[in-house]
Design a protein around this motif. Sequence first.
Motif, PDB file in Angstrom:
ATOM      1  N   ILE A  67       0.848  -1.195   0.000  1.00 16.08           N
ATOM      2  CA  ILE A  67       0.000   0.000   0.000  1.00 16.08           C
ATOM      3  C   ILE A  67       0.885   1.246   0.000  1.00 16.08           C
ATOM      4  CG2 ILE A  67      -1.818   1.238   1.208  1.00 16.08           C
ATOM      5  CD1 ILE A  67      -2.572  -1.565  -0.047  1.00 16.08           C
ATOM      6  N   ASP A  68       1.891   1.263   0.868  1.00 13.67           N
ATOM      7  CA  ASP A  68       2.813   2.396   0.905  1.00 13.67           C
ATOM      8  C   ASP A  68       3.600   2.507  -0.402  1.00 13.67           C
ATOM      9  OD1 ASP A  68       1.944   2.980   3.460  1.00 13.67           O
ATOM     10  OD2 ASP A  68       3.642   2.006   4.457  1.00 13.67           O
ATOM     11  N   LEU A  69       3.985   1.372  -0.967  1.00  9.47           N
ATOM     12  CA  LEU A  69       4.702   1.404  -2.245  1.00  9.47           C
ATOM     13  C   LEU A  69       3.782   1.884  -3.366  1.00  9.47           C
ATOM     14  CD1 LEU A  69       6.775  -1.905  -2.010  1.00  9.47           C
ATOM     15  CD2 LEU A  69       7.676   0.434  -1.953  1.00  9.47           C
ATOM     16  N   GLY A  70       2.515   1.507  -3.322  1.00  9.48           N
ATOM     17  CA  GLY A  70       1.560   1.980  -4.320  1.00  9.48           C
ATOM     18  C   GLY A  70       1.415   3.492  -4.275  1.00  9.48           C
ATOM     19  N   ARG A  71       1.365   4.049  -3.076  1.00  9.80           N
ATOM     20  CA  ARG A  71       1.270   5.512  -2.942  1.00  9.80           C
ATOM     21  C   ARG A  71       2.552   6.186  -3.437  1.00  9.80           C
ATOM     22  NH1 ARG A  71      -1.499   4.253   2.272  1.00  9.80           N
ATOM     23  NH2 ARG A  71      -3.723   4.594   1.893  1.00  9.80           N
ATOM     24  N   SER A  72       3.690   5.553  -3.172  1.00 10.41           N
ATOM     25  CA  SER A  72       4.958   6.099  -3.643  1.00 10.41           C
ATOM     26  C   SER A  72       5.014   6.100  -5.173  1.00 10.41           C
ATOM     27  CB  SER A  72       6.128   5.282  -3.084  1.00 10.41           C
ATOM     28  OG  SER A  72       7.357   5.672  -3.662  1.00 10.41           O
ATOM     29  N   LEU A 244      11.178   1.397  -8.880  1.00 13.96           N
ATOM     30  CA  LEU A 244      11.480   0.420  -7.840  1.00 13.96           C
ATOM     31  C   LEU A 244      12.967   0.415  -7.508  1.00 13.96           C
ATOM     32  CD1 LEU A 244      10.523  -1.839  -5.979  1.00 13.96           C
ATOM     33  CD2 LEU A 244      10.708  -3.429  -7.912  1.00 13.96           C
ATOM     34  N   HIS A 245      13.785   0.475  -8.543  1.00 14.39           N
ATOM     35  CA  HIS A 245      15.243   0.532  -8.330  1.00 14.39           C
ATOM     36  C   HIS A 245      15.612   1.733  -7.468  1.00 14.39           C
ATOM     37  CE1 HIS A 245      19.539   0.898  -9.102  1.00 14.39           C
ATOM     38  NE2 HIS A 245      19.309   2.114  -9.570  1.00 14.39           N
ATOM     39  N   LEU A 246      15.022   2.879  -7.759  1.00 13.24           N
ATOM     40  CA  LEU A 246      15.358   4.096  -7.017  1.00 13.24           C
ATOM     41  C   LEU A 246      14.848   4.044  -5.573  1.00 13.24           C
ATOM     42  CD1 LEU A 246      14.755   6.760  -9.800  1.00 13.24           C
ATOM     43  CD2 LEU A 246      16.959   5.982  -8.887  1.00 13.24           C
ATOM     44  N   THR A 247      13.676   3.426  -5.351  1.00 13.85           N
ATOM     45  CA  THR A 247      13.191   3.320  -3.960  1.00 13.85           C
ATOM     46  C   THR A 247      14.148   2.472  -3.127  1.00 13.85           C
ATOM     47  OG1 THR A 247      11.791   1.362  -4.333  1.00 13.85           O
ATOM     48  CG2 THR A 247      10.775   3.523  -4.672  1.00 13.85           C
ATOM     49  N   LYS A 248      14.740   1.470  -3.750  1.00 11.90           N
ATOM     50  CA  LYS A 248      15.695   0.641  -3.016  1.00 11.90           C
ATOM     51  C   LYS A 248      17.029   1.359  -2.829  1.00 11.90           C
ATOM     52  CE  LYS A 248      13.812  -3.923  -3.822  1.00 11.90           C
ATOM     53  NZ  LYS A 248      14.113  -5.339  -4.108  1.00 11.90           N
ATOM     54  N   ALA A 249      17.480   2.056  -3.879  1.00 10.53           N
ATOM     55  CA  ALA A 249      18.777   2.727  -3.813  1.00 10.53           C
ATOM     56  C   ALA A 249      18.775   3.878  -2.815  1.00 10.53           C
ATOM     57  CB  ALA A 249      19.155   3.248  -5.200  1.00 10.53           C
ATOM     58  N   THR A 250      17.628   4.531  -2.642  1.00 14.88           N
ATOM     59  CA  THR A 250      17.550   5.681  -1.735  1.00 14.88           C
ATOM     60  C   THR A 250      17.183   5.298  -0.304  1.00 14.88           C
ATOM     61  OG1 THR A 250      15.217   6.051  -2.308  1.00 14.88           O
ATOM     62  CG2 THR A 250      16.880   7.209  -3.625  1.00 14.88           C
ATOM     63  N   GLU A 252      14.214   4.220   0.618  1.00 16.74           N
ATOM     64  CA  GLU A 252      12.772   4.337   0.849  1.00 16.74           C
ATOM     65  C   GLU A 252      12.129   2.971   1.037  1.00 16.74           C
ATOM     66  OE1 GLU A 252       8.692   6.137  -1.219  1.00 16.74           O
ATOM     67  OE2 GLU A 252      10.582   6.157  -2.343  1.00 16.74           O
ATOM     68  N   PHE A 253      12.527   2.002   0.237  1.00 13.42           N
ATOM     69  CA  PHE A 253      11.951   0.656   0.337  1.00 13.42           C
ATOM     70  C   PHE A 253      12.195   0.072   1.727  1.00 13.42           C
ATOM     71  CE2 PHE A 253      11.994  -3.915   0.147  1.00 13.42           C
ATOM     72  CZ  PHE A 253      10.879  -4.223  -0.617  1.00 13.42           C
ATOM     73  N   ASP A 254      13.424   0.169   2.218  1.00 14.94           N
ATOM     74  CA  ASP A 254      13.745  -0.389   3.541  1.00 14.94           C
ATOM     75  C   ASP A 254      12.935   0.295   4.636  1.00 14.94           C
ATOM     76  OD1 ASP A 254      15.515  -2.220   2.511  1.00 14.94           O
ATOM     77  OD2 ASP A 254      17.285  -0.976   2.852  1.00 14.94           O
ATOM     78  N   ARG A 255      12.746   1.604   4.530  1.00 10.41           N
ATOM     79  CA  ARG A 255      11.970   2.323   5.544  1.00 10.41           C
ATOM     80  C   ARG A 255      10.521   1.841   5.551  1.00 10.41           C
ATOM     81  NH1 ARG A 255      15.263   6.528   3.611  1.00 10.41           N
ATOM     82  NH2 ARG A 255      13.632   7.350   2.232  1.00 10.41           N
ATOM     83  N   ILE A 256       9.952   1.641   4.368  1.00  6.62           N
ATOM     84  CA  ILE A 256       8.585   1.160   4.274  1.00  6.62           C
ATOM     85  C   ILE A 256       8.477  -0.262   4.820  1.00  6.62           C
ATOM     86  CG2 ILE A 256       6.841   0.391   2.600  1.00  6.62           C
ATOM     87  CD1 ILE A 256       7.545   2.862   0.926  1.00  6.62           C
TER      88      ILE A 256
END
Length: 262
Positions: A67-72, A244-250, A252-256
């Motif tokens: 859900i959080d990734l969908g909003r991102s 998706l690559h950028l959410t992991k590199a920054t 953001e993915f880990d925080r979510i």
Amino acid sequence: MAGIRMTILYGLAGSIGCMSAYASAAEPVSRLDDVVTRKVLNVCTTGDYRPFSYRPDGANDFVGIDIDLGRSLAKSLDAEAVFIQTKWSDLMADFKSKCDVAMSGISVTLPRQREAFFSEGYLVNGKAPIVRCEDVSKYQTTEAINQPTTRVVVNPGGTNEKFARANLANAQIQLFPDNRVIWQEIAEKRADVMVAESVEVKLQEKLHPGLCAVNPDQPLQYGEMGFLLPRGDTAFKAYVDQWLHLTKATGEFDRIFDANMK
């Protein structure tokens, strides 16, 4: 000479015209453009699968990793995420008819790949059992679970049921429709085992004292998760993969992920 030059020019003009027509035919409108234009990203999700997609009874909204990734993803497109509830047995049909993307802790499978694109995998995950803690030593392997006296509970329509049908056919397979409270079937001794994704059973172990995940870091079956995307839409897939690559590199993915595993 002039006539020859004119013939060459007409030939070039014709070739350029054909190439332009070919380029137009080869570049259909992408879902990427549709979402940007309408400023809405329609996301299919089940709402029954913590920590990925969950909607408690009476709640107006969904919560979870996907859900959080969908909003991102929607925000990156200057759009709003609109979540459309589905169930596992209807996931593919609803995705094709109602949604731009499906995000719900969806396991990558070849049958699904025949009907849709998947994003790059965002989580490696496998099937692991969850049982009453006193039974952990009893259900260490697929062979130990696959016995006529074992009551295996599964939610219908998804890969949990498929795994049970394929690997636990000798056990008593019980279908339970509500994946949100299915764990109580084990806790209250109406069932003995559920096999689900390792990240899910780890979380449910935290949420249900008395239930224990069995070797979740050594799952019974390899698996990975991705987002369902329209088949053939390479522009949209390329965008989602890059996001998706950028959410992991920054980070953001880990925080979510970490926020939803508490």
